[in-house]
Design a protein around this motif. Structure first.
Motif, PDB file in Angstrom:
ATOM      1  N   VAL A  40       0.829  -1.205   0.000  1.00 46.90           N
ATOM      2  CA  VAL A  40       0.000   0.000   0.000  1.00 46.90           C
ATOM      3  C   VAL A  40       0.861   1.252   0.000  1.00 46.90           C
ATOM      4  O   VAL A  40       0.358   2.366   0.078  1.00 46.90           O
ATOM      5  CB  VAL A  40      -0.952   0.022   1.219  1.00 46.90           C
ATOM      6  CG1 VAL A  40      -1.967  -1.099   1.138  1.00 46.90           C
ATOM      7  CG2 VAL A  40      -0.173  -0.029   2.531  1.00 46.90           C
ATOM      8  N   LEU A 364       2.152  -2.225  12.904  1.00 44.29           N
ATOM      9  CA  LEU A 364       1.818  -2.709  11.570  1.00 44.29           C
ATOM     10  C   LEU A 364       3.043  -3.290  10.878  1.00 44.29           C
ATOM     11  O   LEU A 364       2.956  -4.317  10.192  1.00 44.29           O
ATOM     12  CB  LEU A 364       1.225  -1.576  10.736  1.00 44.29           C
ATOM     13  CG  LEU A 364      -0.144  -1.050  11.177  1.00 44.29           C
ATOM     14  CD1 LEU A 364      -0.567   0.139  10.324  1.00 44.29           C
ATOM     15  CD2 LEU A 364      -1.196  -2.147  11.114  1.00 44.29           C
ATOM     16  N   HIS A 368       2.620  -7.224  11.106  1.00 46.13           N
ATOM     17  CA  HIS A 368       1.804  -7.495   9.914  1.00 46.13           C
ATOM     18  C   HIS A 368       2.531  -7.231   8.593  1.00 46.13           C
ATOM     19  O   HIS A 368       1.931  -7.415   7.523  1.00 46.13           O
ATOM     20  CB  HIS A 368       0.519  -6.660   9.964  1.00 46.13           C
ATOM     21  CG  HIS A 368      -0.317  -6.904  11.182  1.00 46.13           C
ATOM     22  ND1 HIS A 368      -1.127  -8.012  11.315  1.00 46.13           N
ATOM     23  CD2 HIS A 368      -0.439  -6.187  12.332  1.00 46.13           C
ATOM     24  CE1 HIS A 368      -1.734  -7.962  12.491  1.00 46.13           C
ATOM     25  NE2 HIS A 368      -1.342  -6.871  13.122  1.00 46.13           N
ATOM     26  N   ILE A 370       3.227  -4.509   7.155  1.00 43.61           N
ATOM     27  CA  ILE A 370       2.527  -3.460   6.414  1.00 43.61           C
ATOM     28  C   ILE A 370       3.206  -2.127   6.697  1.00 43.61           C
ATOM     29  O   ILE A 370       3.388  -1.753   7.862  1.00 43.61           O
ATOM     30  CB  ILE A 370       1.037  -3.385   6.819  1.00 43.61           C
ATOM     31  CG1 ILE A 370       0.309  -4.646   6.351  1.00 43.61           C
ATOM     32  CG2 ILE A 370       0.379  -2.130   6.236  1.00 43.61           C
ATOM     33  CD1 ILE A 370      -1.106  -4.749   6.860  1.00 43.61           C
ATOM     34  N   LEU A 372       2.650   1.629   6.347  1.00 42.51           N
ATOM     35  CA  LEU A 372       1.598   2.612   6.126  1.00 42.51           C
ATOM     36  C   LEU A 372       2.098   3.976   6.598  1.00 42.51           C
ATOM     37  O   LEU A 372       2.124   4.252   7.796  1.00 42.51           O
ATOM     38  CB  LEU A 372       0.334   2.201   6.892  1.00 42.51           C
ATOM     39  CG  LEU A 372      -0.944   2.974   6.601  1.00 42.51           C
ATOM     40  CD1 LEU A 372      -1.368   2.790   5.146  1.00 42.51           C
ATOM     41  CD2 LEU A 372      -2.067   2.522   7.539  1.00 42.51           C
ATOM     42  N   ASP A 395      -7.558  -5.226  -1.310  1.00 46.15           N
ATOM     43  CA  ASP A 395      -6.270  -5.132  -0.611  1.00 46.15           C
ATOM     44  C   ASP A 395      -6.330  -4.083   0.491  1.00 46.15           C
ATOM     45  O   ASP A 395      -5.853  -4.300   1.607  1.00 46.15           O
ATOM     46  CB  ASP A 395      -5.154  -4.764  -1.590  1.00 46.15           C
ATOM     47  CG  ASP A 395      -4.916  -5.833  -2.635  1.00 46.15           C
ATOM     48  OD1 ASP A 395      -4.857  -7.019  -2.267  1.00 46.15           O
ATOM     49  OD2 ASP A 395      -4.798  -5.479  -3.826  1.00 46.15           O
ATOM     50  N   TYR A 396      -6.933  -2.955   0.176  1.00 43.03           N
ATOM     51  CA  TYR A 396      -7.007  -1.858   1.144  1.00 43.03           C
ATOM     52  C   TYR A 396      -8.039  -2.160   2.232  1.00 43.03           C
ATOM     53  O   TYR A 396      -7.868  -1.754   3.386  1.00 43.03           O
ATOM     54  CB  TYR A 396      -7.337  -0.562   0.411  1.00 43.03           C
ATOM     55  CG  TYR A 396      -6.353  -0.252  -0.683  1.00 43.03           C
ATOM     56  CD1 TYR A 396      -5.140   0.361  -0.407  1.00 43.03           C
ATOM     57  CD2 TYR A 396      -6.613  -0.615  -2.005  1.00 43.03           C
ATOM     58  CE1 TYR A 396      -4.209   0.618  -1.415  1.00 43.03           C
ATOM     59  CE2 TYR A 396      -5.695  -0.366  -3.015  1.00 43.03           C
ATOM     60  CZ  TYR A 396      -4.504   0.248  -2.714  1.00 43.03           C
ATOM     61  OH  TYR A 396      -3.589   0.499  -3.703  1.00 43.03           O
ATOM     62  N   LYS A 398      -8.562  -5.129   3.390  1.00 50.88           N
ATOM     63  CA  LYS A 398      -7.825  -6.035   4.277  1.00 50.88           C
ATOM     64  C   LYS A 398      -6.958  -5.250   5.241  1.00 50.88           C
ATOM     65  O   LYS A 398      -6.957  -5.495   6.455  1.00 50.88           O
ATOM     66  CB  LYS A 398      -6.973  -6.990   3.446  1.00 50.88           C
ATOM     67  CG  LYS A 398      -6.068  -7.906   4.255  1.00 50.88           C
ATOM     68  CD  LYS A 398      -5.212  -8.776   3.329  1.00 50.88           C
ATOM     69  CE  LYS A 398      -4.252  -9.646   4.128  1.00 50.88           C
ATOM     70  NZ  LYS A 398      -3.407 -10.486   3.223  1.00 50.88           N
ATOM     71  N   VAL A 399      -6.213  -4.280   4.702  1.00 49.25           N
ATOM     72  CA  VAL A 399      -5.353  -3.451   5.546  1.00 49.25           C
ATOM     73  C   VAL A 399      -6.189  -2.629   6.521  1.00 49.25           C
ATOM     74  O   VAL A 399      -5.816  -2.454   7.680  1.00 49.25           O
ATOM     75  CB  VAL A 399      -4.470  -2.526   4.673  1.00 49.25           C
ATOM     76  CG1 VAL A 399      -3.741  -1.496   5.524  1.00 49.25           C
ATOM     77  CG2 VAL A 399      -3.478  -3.363   3.876  1.00 49.25           C
TER      78      VAL A 399
END
Length: 420
Positions: A40, A364, A368, A370, A372, A395-396, A398-399
């Motif tokens: 992302v 995150l 995870h 991720i 962000l 996808d977003y 899910k995030v």
């Protein structure tokens, strides 16, 4: 039987299949991203396609086969062809652009080259990228004075209203003598806002103020027509949104100003032409630069440019709406003119301090995988998402749920801590 290099075969097959291609997850196999990683944050570093990566290795092997010929003859010819192709893509004279490693090198080359009198000033906005601010801080102490570098503060209203932005800027200009240069973004990083740079350039030129546009996120993300925009200086990375190999950056300088600008490294091109001075900065690997041409070819096998721009733009808008609803928050702007391939969504209400924001960011990443980007802007806390052709709205979503669960865990831990 005719044989094809891997990269040529890859592009041929991709072209044949392009009619069946659709945006989204069907394009993921064309990139080297870890399947468990939801990207992302494409905007920070970009992602080169597998085709571009293969072309990179081809260029590197050519250099190894005959280093003398490569560096003394071939690379100059290749770079000339690249500038012709890239100049057509951004609509400018090929002699008005050069290639450097990244926007940092471009911004530094320009700001450290300019020589102003002691009563002349430079303006910039508070949303400028950190590197730009630090470079301005450097020149304010080493080249100019601190009084010559002045920041103008924008809030959530002025950042998405060009008329109000220019009024705020004009109010500052009236109080300052001899404004010589203003530095501003085409698409700011954090928060991410697409500015009406065409209107801004014309406005400032009408007052005799030079414009330096930081377009790090523009090339490959939005249509870029430098002849139409007509800035004095323009810098834009290629690796962020064009799918080139990291890293490379286009630097555009208006023809009558080129004699003023020099690269931060002095080498054999010094005292020669603008092109010559920036071309040879010592022995280096030019392969990443050359993949700009291949990235443009790759894009053409996916869709036309307007379709790529439109998909990413609409996905960024849809994601903003989705996450704002999911988190019971809002986006920084709902005006689509100020949204590019990235969008800013206010984080869930619990994230109301810098400490909580930083804790969520680390959680995150560590738990995870991720990344962000987050920022406090105008007393609110936002995250930035990047849309991309290989991503889908799911996808977003899910995030978004992962963020909600992480926030719930943070709330629970705080409650337990308070009880103890």
């Amino acid at each position: 039987m005719k044989t094809f290099p891997f990269a040529s075969l890859f592009l041929l097959l991709l072209s044949i299949c392009s009619s069946a291609q659709s945006f989204g997850h069907s394009l993921l196999p064309l990139f080297s991203l870890d399947p468990s990683y939801v990207n992302v944050n494409h905007g920070s570093y970009g992602s080169a396609s597998k085709y571009v990566q293969e072309k990179l290795r081809e260029y590197q092997m050519k250099a190894e086969l005959n280093p003398d010929r490569w560096y003394r003859i071939d690379i100059q010819l290749e770079m000339n062809k690249l500038r012709e192709k890239l100049s057509a893509y951004v609509n400018c004279d090929p002699d008005d652009l050069v290639i450097v490693d990244n926007a940092s090198a471009g911004i530094n080359s320009i700001l450290k080259s300019l020589k102003f009198r002691s009563n002349e000033t430079i303006l910039y906005y508070n949303v400028a990228y950190g590197m730009v601010k630090l470079t301005l801080q450097y020149v304010s102490t080493e080249i100019f004075t601190q009084e010559q570098i002045i920041q103008i503060d924008l809030d959530h209203q002025t950042i998405q209203n060009t008329e109000l932005l220019l009024k705020t800027t004009q109010d500052a200009i009236r109080k300052i003598a001899n404004v010589k240069l203003i530095v501003f973004d085409h698409i700011s990083s954090l928060p991410s806002i697409r500015f009406d740079v065409g209107t801004m350039i014309k406005y400032f030129r009408g007052q005799g103020i030079l414009t330096l546009v930081d377009g790090a996120h523009a090339l490959g993300g939005i249509e870029l027509d430098l002849r139409k925009l007509d800035p004095d200086f323009y810098v834009t990375n290629t690796h962020k949104w064009l799918y080139t190999q990291r890293s490379s950056c286009l630097v555009y300088v208006r023809k009558d100003l080129q004699k003023l600008i020099h690269p931060i490294i002095t080498s054999f091109g010094y005292l020669q032409s603008f092109q010559s001075e920036f071309f040879w900065l010592g022995t280096r690997d030019y392969s990443a630069y050359l993949t700009i041409s291949d990235a443009i070819d790759f894009r053409r096998t996916i869709a036309n440019e307007s379709e790529i721009f439109a998909y990413n733009h609409q996905l960024a808008i849809q994601t903003g709406t989705l996450l704002a609803q999911l988190w019971n928050s809002s986006t920084l702007t709902t005006d689509e003119r100020y949204i590019s391939t990235m969008n800013n969504i206010e984080l869930p209400a619990f994230i109301n301090t810098t400490e909580k924001m930083n804790n969520l960011y680390q959680k995150l990443i560590n738990e995870h995988n991720i990344f962000l980007p987050m920022i406090e802007f105008d007393k609110k806390f936002y995250c930035r998402i990047s849309a991309q052709i290989y991503m889908e709205l799911s996808d977003y979503e899910k995030v978004g749920h992962i963020v909600l669960n992480a926030v719930s865990t943070m709330k629970l831990r705080r409650t337990i801590t308070n009880m103890n």
